[in-house]
Design a protein around this motif. Structure first.
Motif: not given
Length: 315
Positions: A86-115
């Motif tokens: 995730a690219v977080a660009e911080v402005d002068a007030a310290g507030v961050a705006g985001y864009c994401f690099y997702i394709e083919g990466t780890s975060a999309s791969l979760l599989t279900p299981g019991p708690l």
């Protein structure tokens, strides 16, 4: 790092934030669920994170952050795909705006299981509710959770990553039918209910809960000004004390961690959300959550506090 069962289970993405502030770029472990899990564990709550970590260097760094905080490892899943960025660009007030690099990466791969047993609190939300097959896995786990498990959904919409708004909103509605507490920002509500005043939009979420024995409380955050609590019994607004701000990265996640840890530490569960005096207790929990978030905004990046960093009477 612990590997035993935990009473707070957090589910969703772990990624790396590339924080851009002026001419400086800093890589920092992040992802809302990752930050929440570390925040709960640093506050002393037994906590596990259900997420997928890459075997790359960033994944190793993410694992080290969990170890440092004391998050249990038993639910971690592994992949050779690269870490989501995730690219977080911080402005002068310290507030961050985001864009994401997702394709083919780890975060999309979760599989279900019991708690694991015991699980008292289940927390999810954020980018994980967008990415497939992770989103389907998270939905299935939430819907299968035992009725004694308190479910908190931190909506944390990521419009920059949402390709099909209709499908996303439909999934979120299904998940919220099992949620007990919903944390949502005024920006989230504007995305989900365009043109509807935030408190009215929040009240609609509580109405969904009444129909399905779901949402008892909605916590509407408005940046550094106030949090409004909306329930079927009434509403209350808790102001945020003004504090110096370095940046806002991880502030909302720290709020979530503070809220669920304080709630659980008091021996409270789902029933306490509708008991006599519930609105006053919710307000106390929100004030505790504000104290946790106040520490984070005074630091660079998502660096949640430990108990020693908070007032002695915090719990």
């Amino acid at each position: 790092m612990r590997d035993h069962a935990a009473v707070i289970v957090v589910m969703g993405e772990a990624l790396v934030d590339l924080v851009v502030a002026g001419d400086t770029v800093t890589a920092a472990p992040g992802g809302a669920p990752y930050n929440v899990a570390r925040g709960c564990a640093r506050l002393g709550a037994p906590t596990a994170l259900l997420t997928t970590l890459s075997s790359d260097g960033f994944g190793v760094r993410l694992a080290a952050g969990l170890a440092e905080a004391g998050v249990a490892v038993g639910l971690l899943q592994r992949t050779d795909r690269p870490t989501t960025l995730a690219v977080a660009e911080v402005d002068a007030a310290g507030v961050a705006g985001y864009c994401f690099y997702i394709e083919g990466t780890s975060a999309s791969l979760l599989t279900p299981g019991p708690l694991p047993e015991p699980t008292d609190v289940l927390v999810t939300g954020g980018l994980g509710l967008v990415l497939e097959p992770t989103a389907t896995a998270l939905e299935s786990i939430v819907m299968a959770a035992d009725r004694d498990v308190l479910v908190l959904v931190d909506v944390n919409c990521r419009p920059a990553a949402i390709g099909d708004r209709g499908a996303y909103v439909a999934r979120l509605s299904r998940i919220l039918s099992r949620a007990d507490v919903v944390k949502v920002s005024d920006e989230d509500l504007a995305y989900l209910h365009p043109g509807v005043p935030p408190e009215l939009a929040a009240a609609r979420l509580v109405t969904i809960g009444e129909a399905s024995a779901g949402v008892r409380a909605v916590l509407v955050t408005t940046g550094g000004t106030a949090t409004t609590i909306v329930t079927a019994l009434g509403s209350s607004t808790v102001p945020v004390d003004a504090v110096p701000v370095v940046d806002t990265i991880g502030a909302g996640d720290a709020f979530t961690a503070g809220f669920v840890t304080w709630w659980r530490d008091g021996g409270r569960g789902r029933a306490a959300l509708t008991a006599e005096g519930a609105l006053d207790v919710l307000a106390a929990a929100v004030r505790a959550a504000h104290q946790v978030a106040a520490v984070v905004v005074g630091r660079r990046g998502a660096d949640p506090p430990r108990r020693a960093d908070l007032p002695v009477d915090w719990s």
